[in-house]
Design an enzyme around this catalytic site. Structure first.
Site, PDB file in Angstrom:
ATOM      1  N   GLY A  31     -25.132  36.565  96.792  1.00  0.00           N
ATOM      2  CA  GLY A  31     -24.013  35.715  97.104  1.00  0.00           C
ATOM      3  C   GLY A  31     -22.782  36.323  97.904  1.00  0.00           C
ATOM      4  N   ASP A  32     -22.444  37.618  97.746  1.00  0.00           N
ATOM      5  CA  ASP A  32     -21.311  38.020  98.329  1.00  0.00           C
ATOM      6  C   ASP A  32     -21.736  38.026 100.047  1.00  0.00           C
ATOM      7  OD1 ASP A  32     -19.232  40.126  98.800  1.00  0.00           O
ATOM      8  OD2 ASP A  32     -20.587  41.314  99.518  1.00  0.00           O
TER       9      ASP A  32
END
Length: 141
Positions: A31-32
């Site tokens: 997700g980063d």
């Protein structure tokens, strides 16, 4: 024409997995990168400018405190499923911590990144874009 991650899955022989089996920190890991790419895409599509300006603008939006502030806006908008993923990420105990963030901001940011990773692996790209749009004030982009 294939959309989403179908080409990637086909070329690398990847199988779908039950998203509930991924650890929240694994979801935050991907997700980063997803959130960073969305922000960079938005900034670049706004027009050509020096890379150091792009970096400064992107950094101000992807840091833990900015993601934490976004979650204050987004949390009431989340579905029960999304809220559960966010809370799993927020409550995960990471062996590291951001250098320039409070523990509370870091935890909320980890929850946000877990949610972005979950939505990406779920191939719900529209929802990623909707949440990013809702969470970033117009004057910040």
């Amino acid at each position: 024409m294939e959309t989403g991650l179908e080409n990637l899955k086909e070329l690398f022989h990847l199988e779908d997995r039950d998203l509930r089996t991924y650890s929240p920190l694994t979801l935050a890991y991907i997700g980063d990168g997803v959130y960073e790419l969305v922000i960079r895409t938005i900034l670049v599509k706004h027009g050509n400018c020096p890379v150091n300006q792009l970096h400064k603008r992107a950094s101000s939006l992807v840091k833990a405190s900015a993601q934490s502030a976004m979650m204050e806006i987004l949390e009431p908008m989340l579905t029960p499923e999304e809220l559960a993923v966010y809370k799993r990420g927020r409550n995960a105990h990471s062996p590291t911590m951001a250098k320039h963030a409070t523990m509370a901001d870091y935890r909320r940011a980890t929850g946000f990144e877990a949610l972005m990773g979950y939505l990406y692996l779920k191939e719900d790209f529209l929802r990623i874009f909707q949440l990013v749009r809702a969470g970033i004030p117009e004057d910040k982009i």
